[in-house]
Design a protein around this motif. Sequence first.
Motif, short mmCIF file in Angstrom:
data_model
loop_
_atom_site.label_atom_id
_atom_site.label_comp_id
_atom_site.label_asym_id
_atom_site.label_seq_id
_atom_site.Cartn_x
_atom_site.Cartn_y
_atom_site.Cartn_z
N GLU A 177 65.80 28.24 111.19
CA GLU A 177 66.49 29.10 110.22
C GLU A 177 67.59 29.94 110.85
OE1 GLU A 177 62.89 27.53 108.91
OE2 GLU A 177 63.13 28.96 110.59
N MET A 178 67.58 30.05 112.17
CA MET A 178 68.67 30.78 112.85
C MET A 178 70.01 30.13 112.55
SD MET A 178 67.55 31.78 116.71
CE MET A 178 66.63 33.25 117.11
N SER A 179 71.07 30.89 112.61
CA SER A 179 72.41 30.32 112.47
C SER A 179 72.75 29.47 113.68
CB SER A 179 73.44 31.45 112.33
OG SER A 179 73.57 32.15 113.55
N ILE A 180 73.82 28.69 113.55
CA ILE A 180 74.25 27.83 114.67
C ILE A 180 74.50 28.68 115.91
CG2 ILE A 180 76.06 26.28 115.50
CD1 ILE A 180 76.37 25.33 112.58
N LYS A 181 75.23 29.75 115.75
CA LYS A 181 75.55 30.59 116.90
C LYS A 181 74.31 31.23 117.49
CE LYS A 181 80.41 31.90 116.36
NZ LYS A 181 81.37 33.04 116.26
#
Length: 635
Positions: free
Chosen positions: A519-523
């Motif tokens: 669920e974390m963003s790509i960055k």
Amino acid sequence: MTLRKPVTPTPLKRVSPVPTDIEIAQAATLKPIAQLAEEIGILPEELELYGPYKAKVKLSILERLKDVPNGQYIDVTAITPTPLGEGKTTTTVGLSQALGAHLGYSVFTCIRQPSQGPTFGIKGGAAGGGYSQVIPMEEFNLHLTGDIHAITAANNLLAAAIDARILHEAGATDEQLFNRLCPPDKNGKRRFAPGLLGRLRKLGIDKTDPNELTPEERSKLVRLDIDPTTITWRRVLDTSDRFLRGIVIGKGPEEAGFERETGFDITVASELMAILALTTSLRDMRERIGRMVVAVSRSGEPITAEDLGVAGALTVLMKDTIKPNLMQTLEGTPVFVHAGPFANIAHGNSSIIADQIALKLADFVVTESGFGSDIGMEKFFDIKCRYSGLLPSVVVLVATVRALKMHGGGPKVVAGKPLDPAYTDENLPLLKEGLANLIHHIHIVRKFGIPVVVAINRFHTDTPAELELIRDAAIQAGAEDAVVSRHWELGGEGAIELAEAVVRASQKPRKFQFLYPLEMSIKEKIETIAREIYGADGVDYSPEAEKQIEEYTRMGFDHLPICVAKTHLSLSADPNLKGVPKGFRLPVREIRASVGAGFLYPLIGKMSTMPGLPTRPAFFEIDIDPETEKIIGLS
């Protein structure tokens, strides 16, 4: 037939001094592969023979063994290596031989098929070495059963389909395209070819008769309107060839106006190779191939292999690759050789399917992840285990005196050149300075909650004081044990103590956890890997990478795990920074999407997806004796 019965070992014919790898392999006694299959519980109808000493195993075996509990799952990784490699595959094979031929366990080795790029380039073969090898080593290192060639053919068929579609769309009206893709038969009837059905489903068109399509539906079906500047799919070749990194295509007289810049990757870096390694069934492979994104339309729609109508044909070309290749070690224990993704470019692990089958057949399955724990092992956990659902039991971390001396500030190590005396004479202060790299890798493994055993791959120049220094540091850093291993010289007998340590560690409690949630963003995911695994202070993104992150997030690809492509010769992006570098940042040049395989891969710094040949390639040593037909010079 009783499962989990150990095989009958093949006695080694050891000679001192130890001959070359190929001399050992060619002097070995090989079991007929059908005999080995019978010993480990594979039925004759589950086997496809490729000559007397190798075979493919059908996936139907998984259904027969579905209720059999899995064995223990061991991953072999390493500290940051020298350019010579630290004997990780040799350790993998030696550990398996010790478990299966000396301690009486049923064991399976699962490793990757080597690319012919390194085999003929700088590294040589990858079958292990000394008296811990996979045999027949010539077949292992060359064509084997043709899996890599099939992937090359499939990859390049897709590349051809992309450019042909752009060419043909440009010169035709919607009606002309429709007539070509859904031609009427002699009775005037039309049908949807299988290659159009995926596109129909994507468009939500629930019609079975092409004549019922409205003009708007016909246009959406047959006109992809690919933006040539967005094409990410490149051609591949399983040869190291730096001059194919950047090329111009479309220079023929009939293709005038359709020229574009592109390039080649090495086959083992391709998405299709990654898919083979990560798939869990033929159905899953077909679906993953269909999901591969190759470009974007002018309206911003991701264009897939399914849209191009070629996904089914690619799967047909790869249908036999999905079956693992069965081989053997020098001591007659079974080996699955399957898939071959590079670890510094791709995810660097052998196939999920091979592991799944092996875990049903053996007490212990010993697999290997490419390069160091920061490269292949992190991807083994965060990508391979995430898709397989298989939980590792123990990590074996390979270390050598010479690599730790290099990390302590020793002279540069260059493949093909003699080692400096600093590496062959006792030098405890230099070794002590390099131990930080070993400690860092132990801490990486422990972040995932898995017990770690350090295997000290011993060379004849190593002294007792040096080996004891490594052992003490490893245990103080949290390793369950640190064991000197002599498998290269002695085969499985030289790895018995290591095998016993692995068996003990496999009984220890573990609390496996991924490094990051999807669920974390790509960055956030990239920066977590950079900070927690490499020790970077932060990440710098090029303008192109920033744009790609925005685009992938818009398309919904931000939920995929991350497969970082970076140098394996340093924890940082600079191969010249040894030990445990501090104060560096990770430079992300671009990010590519392998949607079918199921990950995004950032390219770090100058990382290339097509290797080049050195001044003196390994092929200088390779030849064949016309009289005996024996291959010489492979190593």
